[in-house]
Design an enzyme around this catalytic site. Structure first.
Site, short mmCIF file in Angstrom:
data_model
loop_
_atom_site.label_atom_id
_atom_site.label_comp_id
_atom_site.label_asym_id
_atom_site.label_seq_id
_atom_site.Cartn_x
_atom_site.Cartn_y
_atom_site.Cartn_z
N SER A 36 0.76 -0.96 -0.13
CA SER A 36 0.08 -0.04 -0.04
C SER A 36 0.82 1.31 0.10
O SER A 36 1.55 1.37 0.92
CB SER A 36 -1.00 0.02 1.35
OG SER A 36 -1.64 -1.24 1.32
N HIS A 86 -3.85 0.81 -4.49
CA HIS A 86 -3.32 -0.33 -5.22
C HIS A 86 -3.56 -0.47 -6.64
O HIS A 86 -4.94 -0.12 -6.87
CB HIS A 86 -3.86 -1.62 -4.58
CG HIS A 86 -3.41 -2.12 -3.03
ND1 HIS A 86 -2.27 -2.94 -2.88
CD2 HIS A 86 -4.07 -1.70 -1.99
CE1 HIS A 86 -2.06 -2.95 -1.60
NE2 HIS A 86 -3.10 -2.19 -1.18
N HIS A 119 -5.17 -8.91 -1.20
CA HIS A 119 -5.30 -9.20 0.25
C HIS A 119 -6.63 -10.28 0.60
O HIS A 119 -7.44 -10.42 -0.08
CB HIS A 119 -5.66 -8.00 0.93
CG HIS A 119 -4.70 -7.00 0.76
ND1 HIS A 119 -4.58 -5.89 -0.28
CD2 HIS A 119 -3.41 -6.68 1.63
CE1 HIS A 119 -3.48 -5.35 0.01
NE2 HIS A 119 -2.89 -5.69 0.91
N TYR A 135 -8.31 -10.29 3.03
CA TYR A 135 -9.41 -9.60 3.49
C TYR A 135 -10.46 -9.00 2.48
O TYR A 135 -11.40 -8.85 2.68
CB TYR A 135 -9.07 -8.27 4.18
CG TYR A 135 -8.38 -7.11 3.64
CD1 TYR A 135 -8.89 -6.31 3.11
CD2 TYR A 135 -6.98 -7.11 3.97
CE1 TYR A 135 -8.22 -5.09 2.25
CE2 TYR A 135 -6.50 -5.93 3.46
CZ TYR A 135 -6.95 -5.01 2.72
OH TYR A 135 -6.29 -4.01 1.90
N GLU A 136 -9.93 -8.80 1.02
CA GLU A 136 -10.68 -8.60 -0.19
C GLU A 136 -11.63 -9.48 -0.27
O GLU A 136 -12.61 -9.27 -1.09
CB GLU A 136 -9.87 -8.28 -1.21
CG GLU A 136 -9.10 -6.89 -1.04
CD GLU A 136 -8.19 -6.70 -2.06
OE1 GLU A 136 -8.68 -5.99 -2.95
OE2 GLU A 136 -6.92 -6.78 -2.09
N ALA A 189 2.92 -2.00 4.31
CA ALA A 189 2.61 -0.99 5.34
C ALA A 189 2.00 -1.93 6.51
O ALA A 189 1.43 -2.78 6.40
CB ALA A 189 1.43 -0.17 4.96
N MET A 191 -1.55 -7.19 7.05
CA MET A 191 -2.67 -7.90 6.69
C MET A 191 -1.94 -8.67 5.26
O MET A 191 -2.91 -9.09 4.56
CB MET A 191 -4.07 -7.13 6.43
CG MET A 191 -4.38 -6.52 7.45
SD MET A 191 -5.73 -5.33 7.13
CE MET A 191 -5.67 -4.26 8.59
N SER A 192 -0.68 -8.96 5.34
CA SER A 192 -0.12 -9.30 3.96
C SER A 192 0.97 -10.21 4.25
O SER A 192 1.18 -10.55 5.25
CB SER A 192 -0.14 -8.39 2.91
OG SER A 192 1.29 -7.52 3.56
N ASN A 245 1.84 3.09 11.14
CA ASN A 245 1.18 3.96 12.31
C ASN A 245 1.63 3.04 13.66
O ASN A 245 2.32 1.97 13.55
CB ASN A 245 -0.33 3.56 12.22
CG ASN A 245 -0.65 2.38 12.07
OD1 ASN A 245 -0.38 1.77 10.97
ND2 ASN A 245 -1.13 1.27 13.17
N HIS A 255 -6.95 5.14 7.58
CA HIS A 255 -6.39 4.71 6.43
C HIS A 255 -5.49 5.92 5.85
O HIS A 255 -4.65 5.42 5.07
CB HIS A 255 -7.65 4.20 5.38
CG HIS A 255 -6.88 3.50 4.40
ND1 HIS A 255 -6.13 2.08 4.43
CD2 HIS A 255 -7.18 3.66 3.12
CE1 HIS A 255 -5.68 2.04 3.22
NE2 HIS A 255 -6.29 2.74 2.25
N1 HPA Z 1 -2.44 -3.29 11.69
C1 HPA Z 1 -2.86 -4.16 10.60
N2 HPA Z 1 -2.52 -3.64 9.47
C2 HPA Z 1 -1.83 -2.54 9.23
C3 HPA Z 1 -1.73 -1.61 10.54
C4 HPA Z 1 -2.15 -2.11 11.71
O1 HPA Z 1 -1.85 -1.34 12.51
N3 HPA Z 1 -1.12 -0.73 9.80
C5 HPA Z 1 -1.01 -0.78 8.60
N4 HPA Z 1 -1.46 -2.07 8.23
#
Ligand code: HPA
Length: 270
Positions: free
Chosen positions: A27, A58, A80, A82-83, A110, A208-209, A232, A245
């Site tokens: 990302s 993406h 992903h 989650y998609e 990320a 998440m990847s 973050n 996001h």
């Molecule tokens: N958690 C999960 N996935 C993420 C995060 C997070 O804090 N930041 C960027 N992708």
């Protein structure tokens, strides 16, 4: 297997290109593509059997070209879990890239920082991972042609490439950490209790990847290297404010050039 072969055959016919390294850009981390002398480029929607990327940030392109003289194939945007894709769909492109000839896989993501010494925009060289997805891409009948039933994961991330990457970062004055990445399904970010749990389990970044992709890559014997861009910081206390996001995307953009430099210099050494 038939689908993997058919897609590889399609790309081979269109490109006559044998890449040495595959690159997956996470990302907001697609900037490396600007450094590639692009020979062929495909929208995922043009490639038979490829799922189509849906998430914002993406681009969804498969790019073949030269990066500082090395032949690479880069995924700008990944699939992903989650998609809504199955694990088989998530790792499909990795298997196709292997069929095309890659020996090395470079991944960026990320991620949220769990280690208290991390700052937003820092880079973490991934030395190991924890699979917290409720699934595994190798579940089901093993495809013997790709790899063994019980793949070893003792060196999921190449120690040699990690050492080289550390040297590159040091020579270029880039601050870096090394650490463990925990991958989970998303799309929710973690609750404070979940961030605390991941930290206690020994993880330094979370996203998440990457984990399914590295599992499929190691199954096929590919050498892997990954970097988390810390977008973050984990919220450990219920009172703290979480991340949006947008913030994730901005932080990724700022750190991206440092990550790109490490990937480029590392790929030069292949
Ligand atoms: N958690 C999960 N996935 C993420 C995060 C997070 O804090 N930041 C960027 N992708």
């Amino acid at each position: 297997m038939e689908r993997i072969k058919a897609t590889a055959e399609f790309l081979r016919k269109k490109t006559a290109f044998t890449p040495d390294a595959g690159i997956i850009l996470g990302s907001g981390l697609g900037g490396l593509v600007k450094s590639i002398d692009v020979k062929y480029s495909f929208d995922y929607s043009e490639i038979p059997n490829f799922p189509v990327s849906t998430v914002e940030g993406h681009d969804g392109r498969l790019i073949f070209g030269f990066l500082d003289g090395k032949k690479v194939v880069a995924m700008q945007g990944r699939f992903h879990y989650y998609e809504g894709y199955t694990m088989l769909q998530v790792v499909f492109p990795i298997r196709v890239m292997k069929m095309l000839g890659i020996t090395h896989l470079f991944l960026s993501n990320a991620a949220g920082g769990l280690n208290s010494s991390f700052k937003v925009g820092d880079l973490m060289i991934i030395k190991d991972h924890i699979n917290m997805f409720p699934d595994n891409p190798l579940k089901g009948k093993n495809i013997e042609e790709l790899g063994t039933r019980f793949p070893e994961m003792g060196e999921a991330y190449s120690r040699d490439l990690i050492e080289k990457a550390k040297n590159i970062a040091e020579q270029n004055g880039i601050k870096y950490h090394t650490g463990v990445y925990v991958g989970s399904s998303g799309p929710t970010l973690e609750t404070p209790a979940e961030y605390r749990m991941f930290h206690i389990l020994g993880a330094d970044s979370t996203g998440m990847s990457t984990v399914p992709e590295v599992i499929a890559a190691r199954h096929m014997g590919l050498t892997c290297f990954g970097i988390s861009v810390i977008t973050n910081l984990a919220v450990f206390d219920e009172g703290e404010v979480g991340t949006s996001h947008d913030e994730v995307q901005n932080a990724a953009g700022e750190a991206e050039p440092k990550m790109t430099l490490i990937f480029r210099e590392l790929i030069k050494t292949l």
